[in-house]
Design a protein around this motif. Sequence first.
Motif, PDB file in Angstrom:
ATOM      1  N   LEU A  11     -13.854  30.789 -13.032  1.00 50.23           N
ATOM      2  CA  LEU A  11     -12.589  31.416 -13.418  1.00 50.23           C
ATOM      3  C   LEU A  11     -12.823  32.601 -14.355  1.00 50.23           C
ATOM      4  O   LEU A  11     -12.179  33.650 -14.222  1.00 50.23           O
ATOM      5  N   GLN A  12     -13.734  32.439 -15.284  1.00 52.29           N
ATOM      6  CA  GLN A  12     -14.038  33.546 -16.201  1.00 52.29           C
ATOM      7  C   GLN A  12     -14.627  34.732 -15.443  1.00 52.29           C
ATOM      8  O   GLN A  12     -14.312  35.894 -15.738  1.00 52.29           O
ATOM      9  N   THR A  13     -15.460  34.454 -14.472  1.00 56.18           N
ATOM     10  CA  THR A  13     -16.040  35.521 -13.650  1.00 56.18           C
ATOM     11  C   THR A  13     -14.950  36.241 -12.870  1.00 56.18           C
ATOM     12  O   THR A  13     -14.923  37.476 -12.808  1.00 56.18           O
ATOM     13  N   ARG A  14     -14.049  35.484 -12.287  1.00 63.20           N
ATOM     14  CA  ARG A  14     -12.945  36.090 -11.533  1.00 63.20           C
ATOM     15  C   ARG A  14     -12.067  36.965 -12.431  1.00 63.20           C
ATOM     16  O   ARG A  14     -11.667  38.055 -12.039  1.00 63.20           O
ATOM     17  N   VAL A  15     -11.786  36.473 -13.615  1.00 57.20           N
ATOM     18  CA  VAL A  15     -10.965  37.240 -14.558  1.00 57.20           C
ATOM     19  C   VAL A  15     -11.668  38.535 -14.934  1.00 57.20           C
ATOM     20  O   VAL A  15     -11.049  39.608 -15.010  1.00 57.20           O
ATOM     21  N   ALA A  16     -12.973  38.465 -15.135  1.00 55.65           N
ATOM     22  CA  ALA A  16     -13.735  39.671 -15.487  1.00 55.65           C
ATOM     23  C   ALA A  16     -13.656  40.694 -14.353  1.00 55.65           C
ATOM     24  O   ALA A  16     -13.449  41.890 -14.593  1.00 55.65           O
ATOM     25  N   THR A  21     -11.132  45.604 -11.951  1.00 55.79           N
ATOM     26  CA  THR A  21     -10.321  46.186 -10.884  1.00 55.79           C
ATOM     27  C   THR A  21      -9.048  46.807 -11.447  1.00 55.79           C
ATOM     28  O   THR A  21      -8.656  47.912 -11.046  1.00 55.79           O
ATOM     29  N   LEU A  22      -8.408  46.131 -12.372  1.00 58.14           N
ATOM     30  CA  LEU A  22      -7.199  46.676 -12.996  1.00 58.14           C
ATOM     31  C   LEU A  22      -7.492  47.974 -13.741  1.00 58.14           C
ATOM     32  O   LEU A  22      -6.710  48.929 -13.680  1.00 58.14           O
ATOM     33  N   GLN A  23      -8.624  48.036 -14.418  1.00 60.04           N
ATOM     34  CA  GLN A  23      -8.995  49.264 -15.125  1.00 60.04           C
ATOM     35  C   GLN A  23      -9.232  50.403 -14.141  1.00 60.04           C
ATOM     36  O   GLN A  23      -8.813  51.529 -14.371  1.00 60.04           O
TER      37      GLN A  23
END
Length: 69
Positions: A11-16, A21-23
């Motif tokens: 989950l932490q990897t996905r959030v990173a 991607t958002l940036q």
Amino acid sequence: MSGLEAQIVDLQTRVAYQDDTLQQLNDVIAAQQQQIERLTQAIQRLSEQMRDWREHGVVGGDDAPPPHY
């Protein structure tokens, strides 16, 4: 590593990746906004130039054919 710890790492990897991607998307949107602003200014300048030409009879002032006809 337990199953729960593996899930948390996943989950932490996905959030990173999502943050990255958002940036990237934000950077693209900011660049597009700047381009839109430049294009809007260019259109305004062209509109003013066309208005000036019309006021001075350079463009479309009358319907008479050009002198070479």
